[in-house]
Design an enzyme around this catalytic site. Structure first.
Site, PDB file in Angstrom:
ATOM      1  N   LYS A  83       0.907  -1.277  -0.096  1.00  0.00           N
ATOM      2  CA  LYS A  83      -0.010  -0.004  -0.119  1.00  0.00           C
ATOM      3  C   LYS A  83       0.851   1.387   0.009  1.00  0.00           C
ATOM      4  O   LYS A  83       1.820   1.221   0.790  1.00  0.00           O
ATOM      5  CB  LYS A  83      -0.729  -0.174   1.297  1.00  0.00           C
ATOM      6  CG  LYS A  83      -2.107  -0.375   1.061  1.00  0.00           C
ATOM      7  CD  LYS A  83      -2.935  -0.146   2.290  1.00  0.00           C
ATOM      8  CE  LYS A  83      -4.441  -0.511   2.393  1.00  0.00           C
ATOM      9  NZ  LYS A  83      -4.727   0.023   3.651  1.00  0.00           N
TER      10      LYS A  83
HETATM   11  C1  E4P Z   1      -8.652  -0.107   4.075  1.00  0.00           C
HETATM   12  O1  E4P Z   1      -7.764  -0.301   3.392  1.00  0.00           O
HETATM   13  C2  E4P Z   1      -8.571   1.358   4.748  1.00  0.00           C
HETATM   14  O2  E4P Z   1      -7.461   1.546   5.530  1.00  0.00           O
HETATM   15  C3  E4P Z   1      -9.726   1.262   5.878  1.00  0.00           C
HETATM   16  O3  E4P Z   1     -10.816   0.673   5.015  1.00  0.00           O
HETATM   17  C4  E4P Z   1     -10.218   2.453   6.531  1.00  0.00           C
HETATM   18  O4  E4P Z   1     -11.374   2.733   7.049  1.00  0.00           O
HETATM   19  P1  E4P Z   1     -11.642   3.220   8.241  1.00  0.00           P
HETATM   20  O5  E4P Z   1     -11.905   4.518   7.669  1.00  0.00           O
HETATM   21  O6  E4P Z   1     -12.808   2.648   9.076  1.00  0.00           O
HETATM   22  O7  E4P Z   1     -10.407   3.584   9.254  1.00  0.00           O
END
Ligand code: E4P
Length: 220
Positions: A83
């Site tokens: 990522k």
């Molecule tokens: C996924 O890759 C993201 O990091 C995640 O869905 C973020 O979610 P949140 O807004 O609930 O922290």
């Protein structure tokens, strides 16, 4: 649409994996921090537990350091996806990693314009954050629909991963919009399977079955 868990907790992952529907896992630095353990150990356990793509996030901001970290994360396992954030540095590093044949997930995407950039560097996954857009009185689902439409029109191969999902209707509407993947917390995954009529129906079926057995035993 593949269903991913948004967690770094191995017990949650094992439980959902037993259902046979777990397509992959997304982690982020906050989720890994919640485990209060060595990140490498946490990631390795997840990479071994689940066959599908597992997103591991870079935390370095300086391009060379981010690139090296990306290479390290990628070599942890064949199902590791690196990522990188939607920043100029993240895009540059993401392109370099992609050119090396490494699968990347461009994260923290909040607009169709950003999603176009992710596709143009050949990202494997783009992650628009729906819930966080809703939190600031914007329409996360509308952004997702626009991204899916643009990708369809342009023939982009990048997979659209609907992220930051907060409730079951986010998953249903993401599927309808044409998202390739939906990632969700453990609690939302568990909500997907629940329906009061399923519970009531099962209770009635099992009650009738038990009554039949008792009748037959009495007659024997
Ligand atoms: C996924 O890759 C993201 O990091 C995640 O869905 C973020 O979610 P949140 O807004 O609930 O922290």
């Amino acid at each position: 649409m593949k269903l991913f868990l948004d967690t770094a907790n191995i017990e949650e992952i094992r439980e959902i994996n037993r259902w046979g529907v777990l397509g992959g896992v997304t982690t982020n630095p906050s989720l890994v921090a919640k485990e209060a353990d060595d990140p490498e150990r946490v990631w390795k356990e997840i990479l071994t537990e689940v066959e599908g793509p597992i997103s591991l996030e870079t935390t370095e901001l300086e391009p060379e350091a981010m690139y090296q970290q990306g290479l390290d994360l990628a070599q942890m396992a064949p199902n590791a996806v690196v990522k990188v954030p939607m920043t100029p540095e993240g895009l540059g590093v993401g392109k370099r990693l992609t050119d090396e044949g490494i699968k990347i997930n461009v994260t923290l995407v909040f607009s169709p314009a950003q999603a176009i950039l992710a596709a143009e560097i050949g990202a494997y996954i783009v992650s628009p954050f729906l819930g966080r857009l809703d939190d600031v009185a914007s329409d996360g689902m509308d952004a997702l629909r626009t991204i899916c439409d643009i990708y369809e029109i342009q023939g982009y191969d990048t997979l659209v991963l609907a992220a930051s999902l907060r409730h079951p209707m986010h998953i249903v509407e993401s599927a309808l919009a044409g998202a390739d993947i939906a990632t969700m917390p453990f609690a939302v995954f568990k909500q997907l399977v629940k329906h009061p009529l399923t519970d009531a129906g099962l209770e009635k079926f099992l009650g009738d079955w038990k009554a039949l057995k008792q009748e037959l035993e009495k007659g024997a």
